[in-house]
Scaffold this motif. Structure first.
Motif, PDB file in Angstrom:
ATOM      1  N   TYR A  75       0.793  -1.282  -0.170  1.00 54.93           N
ATOM      2  CA  TYR A  75      -0.019  -0.151   0.245  1.00 54.93           C
ATOM      3  C   TYR A  75       0.832   1.438   0.161  1.00 54.93           C
ATOM      4  N   TYR A  76       0.184   2.588  -0.373  1.00 54.02           N
ATOM      5  CA  TYR A  76       0.696   3.944  -0.246  1.00 54.02           C
ATOM      6  C   TYR A  76       0.097   4.411   0.968  1.00 54.02           C
ATOM      7  N   ALA A  77       0.585   4.284   2.225  1.00 55.66           N
ATOM      8  CA  ALA A  77      -0.165   4.560   3.388  1.00 55.66           C
ATOM      9  C   ALA A  77       0.635   6.667   3.841  1.00 55.66           C
ATOM     10  N   VAL A  78      -0.735   6.921   3.807  1.00 58.34           N
ATOM     11  CA  VAL A  78      -1.336   8.277   5.008  1.00 58.34           C
ATOM     12  C   VAL A  78      -1.427   8.289   5.559  1.00 58.34           C
ATOM     13  N   LYS A  79      -1.314   9.578   6.691  1.00 58.98           N
ATOM     14  CA  LYS A  79      -2.122   9.873   7.717  1.00 58.98           C
ATOM     15  C   LYS A  79      -2.722  11.175   7.673  1.00 58.98           C
ATOM     16  N   PHE A  80      -3.733  11.118   7.838  1.00 61.35           N
ATOM     17  CA  PHE A  80      -4.631  12.014   7.390  1.00 61.35           C
ATOM     18  C   PHE A  80      -5.104  13.071   8.688  1.00 61.35           C
ATOM     19  N   ASN A  81      -4.876  14.330   8.578  1.00 57.29           N
ATOM     20  CA  ASN A  81      -5.396  14.929   9.930  1.00 57.29           C
ATOM     21  C   ASN A  81      -7.291  15.192  10.343  1.00 57.29           C
ATOM     22  N   ALA A  82      -7.881  14.847  10.265  1.00 53.11           N
ATOM     23  CA  ALA A  82      -9.073  15.124   9.892  1.00 53.11           C
ATOM     24  C   ALA A  82      -9.896  16.001  10.650  1.00 53.11           C
ATOM     25  N   GLU A  83      -8.809  17.097  11.395  1.00 52.95           N
ATOM     26  CA  GLU A  83      -9.369  18.119  11.415  1.00 52.95           C
ATOM     27  C   GLU A  83      -8.348  19.045  11.866  1.00 52.95           C
ATOM     28  N   GLY A  84      -6.980  19.052  10.684  1.00 58.09           N
ATOM     29  CA  GLY A  84      -6.151  19.684  10.345  1.00 58.09           C
ATOM     30  C   GLY A  84      -6.764  20.988   9.968  1.00 58.09           C
ATOM     31  N   ASN A  85      -5.093  21.833   8.952  1.00 61.28           N
ATOM     32  CA  ASN A  85      -5.863  22.922   8.536  1.00 61.28           C
ATOM     33  C   ASN A  85      -4.717  22.721   6.976  1.00 61.28           C
ATOM     34  N   ASP A  86      -3.872  21.513   6.889  1.00 62.76           N
ATOM     35  CA  ASP A  86      -3.424  21.419   5.158  1.00 62.76           C
ATOM     36  C   ASP A  86      -5.071  21.284   4.512  1.00 62.76           C
ATOM     37  N   GLU A  87      -4.328  22.091   3.212  1.00 66.81           N
ATOM     38  CA  GLU A  87      -4.480  22.038   2.210  1.00 66.81           C
ATOM     39  C   GLU A  87      -4.709  20.560   1.159  1.00 66.81           C
ATOM     40  N   VAL A  88      -6.249  19.866   0.400  1.00 72.60           N
ATOM     41  CA  VAL A  88      -5.387  18.794   0.172  1.00 72.60           C
ATOM     42  C   VAL A  88      -5.914  19.009  -1.396  1.00 72.60           C
ATOM     43  N   SER A  89      -5.207  18.135  -2.842  1.00 69.89           N
ATOM     44  CA  SER A  89      -6.194  17.964  -3.893  1.00 69.89           C
ATOM     45  C   SER A  89      -5.846  16.858  -4.147  1.00 69.89           C
ATOM     46  N   TYR A  90      -7.507  16.563  -4.082  1.00 71.58           N
ATOM     47  CA  TYR A  90      -7.910  15.200  -4.509  1.00 71.58           C
ATOM     48  C   TYR A  90      -9.108  15.032  -5.979  1.00 71.58           C
ATOM     49  N   LYS A  91      -8.666  14.165  -6.859  1.00 72.72           N
ATOM     50  CA  LYS A  91     -10.168  14.487  -7.948  1.00 72.72           C
ATOM     51  C   LYS A  91     -10.269  15.778  -8.845  1.00 72.72           C
ATOM     52  N   GLY A  92      -9.098  16.741  -8.598  1.00 76.84           N
ATOM     53  CA  GLY A  92      -9.377  17.905  -9.465  1.00 76.84           C
ATOM     54  C   GLY A  92      -9.627  18.977  -8.564  1.00 76.84           C
ATOM     55  N   LYS A  93      -9.830  18.490  -7.480  1.00 80.61           N
ATOM     56  CA  LYS A  93     -10.766  19.966  -6.408  1.00 80.61           C
ATOM     57  C   LYS A  93      -9.877  19.916  -4.573  1.00 80.61           C
ATOM     58  N   THR A  94      -9.572  21.081  -4.725  1.00 78.68           N
ATOM     59  CA  THR A  94      -8.993  21.453  -3.289  1.00 78.68           C
ATOM     60  C   THR A  94      -9.695  21.496  -2.066  1.00 78.68           C
ATOM     61  N   TYR A  95      -9.070  20.703  -1.189  1.00 79.40           N
ATOM     62  CA  TYR A  95     -10.265  20.537  -0.085  1.00 79.40           C
ATOM     63  C   TYR A  95      -8.971  21.553   1.335  1.00 79.40           C
ATOM     64  N   SER A  96     -10.002  22.348   2.451  1.00 76.44           N
ATOM     65  CA  SER A  96      -9.572  22.739   3.405  1.00 76.44           C
ATOM     66  C   SER A  96     -10.524  22.822   4.437  1.00 76.44           C
ATOM     67  N   ASN A  97      -9.975  23.571   5.490  1.00 73.86           N
ATOM     68  CA  ASN A  97     -10.635  23.790   6.452  1.00 73.86           C
ATOM     69  C   ASN A  97     -10.930  25.128   6.854  1.00 73.86           C
ATOM     70  N   PRO A  98     -11.621  25.647   5.938  1.00 73.30           N
ATOM     71  CA  PRO A  98     -12.232  27.227   6.547  1.00 73.30           C
ATOM     72  C   PRO A  98     -12.524  27.616   8.046  1.00 73.30           C
ATOM     73  N   GLY A  99     -12.932  26.241   9.251  1.00 70.50           N
ATOM     74  CA  GLY A  99     -13.541  26.391  10.222  1.00 70.50           C
ATOM     75  C   GLY A  99     -12.433  26.606  11.052  1.00 70.50           C
ATOM     76  N   TYR A 100     -11.162  26.222  10.667  1.00 68.52           N
ATOM     77  CA  TYR A 100     -10.232  25.285  11.636  1.00 68.52           C
ATOM     78  C   TYR A 100      -9.943  26.792  12.789  1.00 68.52           C
ATOM     79  N   LYS A 101      -9.582  26.655  14.271  1.00 65.88           N
ATOM     80  CA  LYS A 101      -9.078  27.511  14.832  1.00 65.88           C
ATOM     81  C   LYS A 101      -7.364  26.723  15.485  1.00 65.88           C
ATOM     82  N   PRO A 102      -6.320  27.575  14.921  1.00 66.88           N
ATOM     83  CA  PRO A 102      -4.991  27.524  15.741  1.00 66.88           C
ATOM     84  C   PRO A 102      -5.514  26.933  17.329  1.00 66.88           C
ATOM     85  N   GLU A 103      -5.662  27.781  17.570  1.00 71.58           N
ATOM     86  CA  GLU A 103      -5.927  28.344  18.874  1.00 71.58           C
ATOM     87  C   GLU A 103      -6.674  26.522  19.693  1.00 71.58           C
ATOM     88  N   LEU A 104      -7.428  25.678  18.695  1.00 72.65           N
ATOM     89  CA  LEU A 104      -7.883  24.502  19.123  1.00 72.65           C
ATOM     90  C   LEU A 104      -6.659  23.472  18.197  1.00 72.65           C
TER      91      LEU A 104
END
Length: 182
Positions: A75-104
């Motif tokens: 496999y290719y193994a991926v770790k993904f923080n479900a509540e993180g602040n990374d921008e991720v490109s997948y299937k031609g779309k960029t996903y982010s976390n607009p509600g992310y709060k750094p203090e949390l």
């Protein structure tokens, strides 16, 4: 003198074998790029920083030598923080976390858009994707090494494609003989 050298060699080999093996984690974008050259399925650990079972999965299962070896080979193994602040490109779309709060950052935070896309509602969830990066299945909850082994082999060998009912999965589950050491 030869006995001492042999004993030292044996002790070294035993201690090296006993070390926890590491899974080679990559980003989702890296895994999708790697698939273009060498097709393999993807196993994505969807976790959060505050999740106790996520930490147990990492410590007890992902550091298991049999699990790490099998995942690294198949496999290719991926770790993904479900509540993180990374921008991720997948299937031609960029996903982010607009509600992310750094203090949390180390507490409950907003769910990432990719987390929502994959309909992850519990942590940890292990997402399996095929060689084209398409979703096969999400597996919710903490998995011990021999529990995860079942899914790793099921998806790697495409045995899931013949399972069009719960009964067929139950038969597979009953017949499965785990080989990973816990």
């Amino acid at each position: 003198m030869k006995k001492i050298g042999f004993i030292l060699l044996l002790a070294t080999l035993t201690s090296v074998r006993g070390l926890a093996q590491e899974i080679k984690w990559v980003s989702l974008e890296e895994a999708l790029e790697l698939q273009k050259k060498t097709p393999k399925k993807i196993m994505m650990d969807v976790y959060t920083s505050w999740c106790g079972p996520c930490k147990m999965l990492d410590k007890n299962t992902f550091h298991n030598a049999d699990v790490a070896d099998y995942v690294n080979k198949n496999y290719y193994a991926v770790k993904f923080n479900a509540e993180g602040n990374d921008e991720v490109s997948y299937k031609g779309k960029t996903y982010s976390n607009p509600g992310y709060k750094p203090e949390l950052a180390n507490r409950r935070n907003s769910a990432h858009e990719l987390t929502r896309y994959f309909q992850v509602s519990a942590y940890p969830t292990i997402i399996f994707m095929d060689e084209k990066g398409d979703l096969i299945a999400p597996i919710r909850g903490y998995q011990q090494p021999n529990q995860l082994e079942l899914y790793l082999k099921l998806f790697k060998n495409d045995d899931h494609k013949d399972m069009d009912s719960q009964e067929k999965f139950n038969d597979y589950y009953k017949a499965f003989k785990p080989e990973f050491k816990s």
